[in-house]
Scaffold this active site. Sequence first.
Site, mmCIF file in Angstrom:
data_model
loop_
_atom_site.group_PDB
_atom_site.id
_atom_site.type_symbol
_atom_site.label_atom_id
_atom_site.label_comp_id
_atom_site.label_asym_id
_atom_site.label_seq_id
_atom_site.Cartn_x
_atom_site.Cartn_y
_atom_site.Cartn_z
ATOM 1 N N LYS A 128 0.829 -1.209 0.000
ATOM 2 C CA LYS A 128 0.000 0.000 0.000
ATOM 3 C C LYS A 128 0.867 1.265 0.000
ATOM 4 O O LYS A 128 0.612 2.220 -0.740
ATOM 5 C CB LYS A 128 -0.919 -0.032 1.229
ATOM 6 C CG LYS A 128 -1.706 1.231 1.471
ATOM 7 C CD LYS A 128 -2.614 1.560 0.303
ATOM 8 C CE LYS A 128 -3.099 2.983 0.351
ATOM 9 N NZ LYS A 128 -4.348 3.169 1.005
ATOM 10 N N CYS A 132 -3.663 10.658 2.056
ATOM 11 C CA CYS A 132 -3.035 9.378 1.673
ATOM 12 C C CYS A 132 -1.698 9.629 0.995
ATOM 13 O O CYS A 132 -0.646 9.345 1.553
ATOM 14 C CB CYS A 132 -3.954 8.631 0.725
ATOM 15 S SG CYS A 132 -5.640 8.517 1.317
HETATM 16 N N1 SAJ Z 1 -2.906 14.777 -8.174
HETATM 17 C C1 SAJ Z 1 -2.155 15.551 -9.031
HETATM 18 N N2 SAJ Z 1 -1.899 15.078 -10.280
HETATM 19 C C2 SAJ Z 1 -2.370 13.867 -10.698
HETATM 20 C C3 SAJ Z 1 -3.116 13.077 -9.823
HETATM 21 C C4 SAJ Z 1 -3.376 13.561 -8.556
HETATM 22 O O1 SAJ Z 1 -1.718 16.660 -8.688
HETATM 23 O O2 SAJ Z 1 -2.117 13.523 -11.855
HETATM 24 C C5 SAJ Z 1 -3.177 15.273 -6.810
HETATM 25 C C6 SAJ Z 1 -4.666 15.440 -6.527
HETATM 26 O O3 SAJ Z 1 -5.140 16.653 -7.001
HETATM 27 C C7 SAJ Z 1 -4.682 15.351 -5.016
HETATM 28 C C8 SAJ Z 1 -3.574 14.347 -4.736
HETATM 29 O O4 SAJ Z 1 -2.766 14.299 -5.894
HETATM 30 O O5 SAJ Z 1 -4.354 16.581 -4.429
HETATM 31 C C9 SAJ Z 1 -4.053 12.961 -4.415
HETATM 32 O O6 SAJ Z 1 -5.121 12.609 -5.263
HETATM 33 P P1 SAJ Z 1 -5.270 11.179 -5.958
HETATM 34 O O7 SAJ Z 1 -6.495 11.193 -6.756
HETATM 35 O O8 SAJ Z 1 -4.015 10.829 -6.666
HETATM 36 O O9 SAJ Z 1 -5.323 10.165 -4.758
HETATM 37 P P2 SAJ Z 1 -6.170 10.041 -3.398
HETATM 38 O O10 SAJ Z 1 -5.332 10.573 -2.294
HETATM 39 O O11 SAJ Z 1 -7.538 10.566 -3.536
HETATM 40 O O12 SAJ Z 1 -6.260 8.446 -3.323
HETATM 41 C C10 SAJ Z 1 -5.070 7.683 -3.328
HETATM 42 C C11 SAJ Z 1 -5.230 6.519 -4.339
HETATM 43 N N3 SAJ Z 1 -3.944 5.894 -4.553
HETATM 44 C C12 SAJ Z 1 -3.459 5.623 -5.791
HETATM 45 O O13 SAJ Z 1 -4.038 5.952 -6.802
HETATM 46 C C13 SAJ Z 1 -2.163 4.884 -5.874
HETATM 47 C C14 SAJ Z 1 -6.262 5.537 -3.824
HETATM 48 O O14 SAJ Z 1 -6.330 4.401 -4.675
HETATM 49 C C15 SAJ Z 1 -5.899 5.104 -2.409
HETATM 50 O O15 SAJ Z 1 -6.859 4.197 -1.882
HETATM 51 C C16 SAJ Z 1 -5.893 6.333 -1.544
HETATM 52 O O16 SAJ Z 1 -4.851 7.193 -2.022
HETATM 53 C C17 SAJ Z 1 -5.628 5.932 -0.119
HETATM 54 O O17 SAJ Z 1 -6.596 5.869 0.654
HETATM 55 O O18 SAJ Z 1 -4.490 5.625 0.219
#
Ligand code: SAJ
Length: 422
Positions: free
Chosen positions: A212, A266
């Site tokens: 994870k 996360c």
């Molecule tokens: N973000 C970017 N650029 C991107 C993707 C995301 O700047 O291309 C930013 C988002 O705006 C946000 C942050 O990253 O601020 C996190 O967003 P996210 O959509 O990447 O992830 P979370 O935190 O909502 O969810 C993540 C997920 N992990 C992965 O995709 C590897 C989810 O599957 C997990 O279950 C979750 O963390 C968790 O609970 O750990």
Amino acid sequence: MKFETISVVGLGYIGLPTAAVFASRKKKVIGVDVSVGAVALINQGEVHIVEPDLDMLVHAAVSAGYLRATTEPEPADAFLIAVPTPFKDGHVPDLSYIEAASKAVAKVLAPGNLVVLESTSPVGTTELMAGWMAEVRPDLRFPQAGGEGADIYIAHCPERVLPGHVLRELVHNDRVIGGMTPCCSEAATELYRTFVEGECIVTTARTAEMCKLTENSFRDLNIAFANELSIICDQQGIDVWELIRLANRHPRVNILQPGPGVGGHCIAVDPWFIVSQNPDESRLIRTAREVNDGKPGWVVRRVEQLVDELVSVDGRRLDDVRIGCFGLAFKADIDDLRESPALSITLDIARKFPGQVFSVEPHIKKLPAALEQQGVELTSDDVALTADVLVFLVDHKEWKGKQFVFESHQKVLDTRGIVFRV
Ligand code: SAJ
């Protein structure tokens, strides 16, 4: 093994949807949370968090009598622990919620019960949890002492769902299941088979914990790369989103998107769990965190430069400059402001330009107190779009790809690459 009554401890963004999905499969679910308010709301069939379709599912589960919430654990066949694992000062993981939840659960355990830790945790936490439960219940044999003959089955099965798509991903994602013994993995697999349509893949508890952390660190690193590129491109006069689109045409390149920083509880947190356990070896993981944590400060400095230009080049009075900030959530189409770079940027800008900042956030009705104290006004698109400096911080669907018409004097800082200028 029969799991008819399932207890979910921690009714937040992960626990509540999980509880509701078990209930939708006609399992008797007892949700446990320390928040009296959340428990009362859930028992009325309502929800305290925003997640698509969750309200309907919880309402149906409570009305049909399959889900009820309480503040104290009660006996059940299986317990899922889904409490927060934040970090303390110095990025040290704070396991106090897991400790409290596992000790509370331990009091009602009976032989044959399964306890699954779902919270994202540093390597070794499942074993620690088993130790805390054994302290409370010396009458029971736990896997660390009893091995395959233990009275209690213990496993780690990290949640992996994406906020905004939780109900779909809960059912369709593969699950990594790390039992403390093979029997524990078997028991946990049987439990998740109740609703998981993806594969359940068995490993050890330690590997599941690291898996994870690895997933979220991988994403953090990739976003850090995109954020670093965005700053380089800004200096080089290159549109970073076009650049990434083009580079991603290569069959083996897949760069994520830059933004105002990485938020949420996360991706901005979990990599530190690796760093805190192996500080000397995790140089890349630490640097990615630092790059992403540095991005909000860069955005604020760019806004200051734009205000400066309005004053020194366009001859505007500094006090007359109005700044419109679009979005406060930590990512698109959700209401969650926790660890949100958009929120911290808006607050920083408001501290530098008090009384001059307007914020638009379609998912909330009231601004956080810290913003109100700095004189920030929650307003509509129409009002914010008349500001002198427009800062797009979240790619909510309301703005994504919309064709905005800006006046020539207006300065636009688009941190998400969503605005089409006409
Ligand atoms: N973000 C970017 N650029 C991107 C993707 C995301 O700047 O291309 C930013 C988002 O705006 C946000 C942050 O990253 O601020 C996190 O967003 P996210 O959509 O990447 O992830 P979370 O935190 O909502 O969810 C993540 C997920 N992990 C992965 O995709 C590897 C989810 O599957 C997990 O279950 C979750 O963390 C968790 O609970 O750990």
